[in-house]
Design a protein around this motif. Sequence first.
Motif, PDB file in Angstrom:
ATOM      1  N   PHE A 114       0.829  -1.208   0.000  1.00 53.22           N
ATOM      2  CA  PHE A 114       0.000   0.000   0.000  1.00 53.22           C
ATOM      3  C   PHE A 114       0.863   1.257   0.000  1.00 53.22           C
ATOM      4  CE2 PHE A 114      -2.419   3.385   2.100  1.00 53.22           C
ATOM      5  CZ  PHE A 114      -3.481   3.482   1.211  1.00 53.22           C
ATOM      6  N   ALA A 115       1.879   1.285   0.869  1.00 47.61           N
ATOM      7  CA  ALA A 115       2.778   2.443   0.923  1.00 47.61           C
ATOM      8  C   ALA A 115       3.502   2.617  -0.410  1.00 47.61           C
ATOM      9  CB  ALA A 115       3.784   2.283   2.059  1.00 47.61           C
ATOM     10  N   SER A 116       3.922   1.504  -1.021  1.00 43.44           N
ATOM     11  CA  SER A 116       4.581   1.580  -2.331  1.00 43.44           C
ATOM     12  C   SER A 116       3.642   2.160  -3.377  1.00 43.44           C
ATOM     13  CB  SER A 116       5.044   0.197  -2.792  1.00 43.44           C
ATOM     14  OG  SER A 116       6.119  -0.255  -2.032  1.00 43.44           O
ATOM     15  N   PHE A 117       2.373   1.740  -3.334  1.00 43.97           N
ATOM     16  CA  PHE A 117       1.419   2.234  -4.329  1.00 43.97           C
ATOM     17  C   PHE A 117       1.183   3.734  -4.158  1.00 43.97           C
ATOM     18  CE2 PHE A 117      -2.888   3.020  -5.979  1.00 43.97           C
ATOM     19  CZ  PHE A 117      -2.665   2.644  -7.292  1.00 43.97           C
ATOM     20  N   VAL A 118       1.040   4.181  -2.913  1.00 38.06           N
ATOM     21  CA  VAL A 118       0.848   5.616  -2.669  1.00 38.06           C
ATOM     22  C   VAL A 118       2.062   6.393  -3.169  1.00 38.06           C
ATOM     23  CG1 VAL A 118       0.620   7.371  -0.855  1.00 38.06           C
ATOM     24  CG2 VAL A 118      -0.763   5.281  -0.750  1.00 38.06           C
ATOM     25  N   ARG A 119       3.249   5.891  -2.876  1.00 34.04           N
ATOM     26  CA  ARG A 119       4.466   6.544  -3.340  1.00 34.04           C
ATOM     27  C   ARG A 119       4.559   6.531  -4.865  1.00 34.04           C
ATOM     28  NH1 ARG A 119       9.181   4.427   0.808  1.00 34.04           N
ATOM     29  NH2 ARG A 119       8.256   5.307   2.689  1.00 34.04           N
ATOM     30  N   VAL A 158       2.045   6.558  -6.983  1.00 30.75           N
ATOM     31  CA  VAL A 158       1.097   7.561  -7.492  1.00 30.75           C
ATOM     32  C   VAL A 158       1.648   8.968  -7.299  1.00 30.75           C
ATOM     33  CG1 VAL A 158      -1.204   8.555  -7.145  1.00 30.75           C
ATOM     34  CG2 VAL A 158      -0.925   6.066  -7.224  1.00 30.75           C
ATOM     35  N   VAL A 159       2.233   9.239  -6.127  1.00 26.63           N
ATOM     36  CA  VAL A 159       2.774  10.572  -5.851  1.00 26.63           C
ATOM     37  C   VAL A 159       3.947  10.881  -6.782  1.00 26.63           C
ATOM     38  CG1 VAL A 159       4.000  11.962  -4.120  1.00 26.63           C
ATOM     39  CG2 VAL A 159       1.961  10.666  -3.473  1.00 26.63           C
ATOM     40  N   CYS A 160       4.892   9.940  -6.883  1.00 29.81           N
ATOM     41  CA  CYS A 160       6.067  10.175  -7.748  1.00 29.81           C
ATOM     42  C   CYS A 160       5.654  10.273  -9.213  1.00 29.81           C
ATOM     43  CB  CYS A 160       7.084   9.053  -7.580  1.00 29.81           C
ATOM     44  SG  CYS A 160       7.964   9.086  -6.026  1.00 29.81           S
ATOM     45  N   HIS A 199      11.500   5.676  -8.226  1.00 32.10           N
ATOM     46  CA  HIS A 199      10.892   4.408  -7.814  1.00 32.10           C
ATOM     47  C   HIS A 199      11.916   3.509  -7.116  1.00 32.10           C
ATOM     48  CE1 HIS A 199       7.225   5.605  -9.582  1.00 32.10           C
ATOM     49  NE2 HIS A 199       7.485   5.239 -10.815  1.00 32.10           N
ATOM     50  N   THR A 224      10.000   4.879  -3.940  1.00 29.36           N
ATOM     51  CA  THR A 224       8.759   4.105  -4.038  1.00 29.36           C
ATOM     52  C   THR A 224       8.918   2.693  -3.507  1.00 29.36           C
ATOM     53  OG1 THR A 224       8.098   5.378  -5.970  1.00 29.36           O
ATOM     54  CG2 THR A 224       6.968   3.296  -5.624  1.00 29.36           C
TER      55      THR A 224
END
Length: 174
Positions: free
Chosen positions: A18-23, A25-27, A67, A71
Amino acid sequence: MDAAAAVRQTPTAGPGPFASFVRFVVCGGGVGVLSSAAVPLLALLMPWALSNAVITIASTILCTELHALFTFGTGKRAGWREHWQSAGSAAVAYAVTSTAVLVLHTVQSTPSLLTEQTVYLTASGLAGLGRFLVLRLFVFTTESRKPRPTTTAVRRQPAWFGTRTPAGALSQAA
């Protein structure tokens, strides 16, 4: 081995999915917004298609580095393998979004701007999700975070290998 050396050799677990996915999307989203502003500015100096290609290449390289470091938390910069695989996944995502809009124009010769944006953003979202999965599962895997062994292991031969028969010849196992 001292404690500091043990910490340096311990692979980082990296952020969870989940944290990777949020990162991601942000990046990706942040670089995408910057890219969308950069393309028309660069297009003042060169043809739009060339400007788009230059910005796409630059943004893919930048995103791959982000990433790798942020990410997916590999703890190191992306290498050539990661850059090529990331570029391949970006090319597939580009093809998916382009195909979706092309199919829309085949089905409706003059779609509304809202319809066109809906199709594009839906395809872009699905392609982005697929790209995230490819990058997380194949490009920036936890395997790439494990320290590589510094010595090569000696391969042990099976017990039956090279045994001699009473006549002195090597036996061959069936």
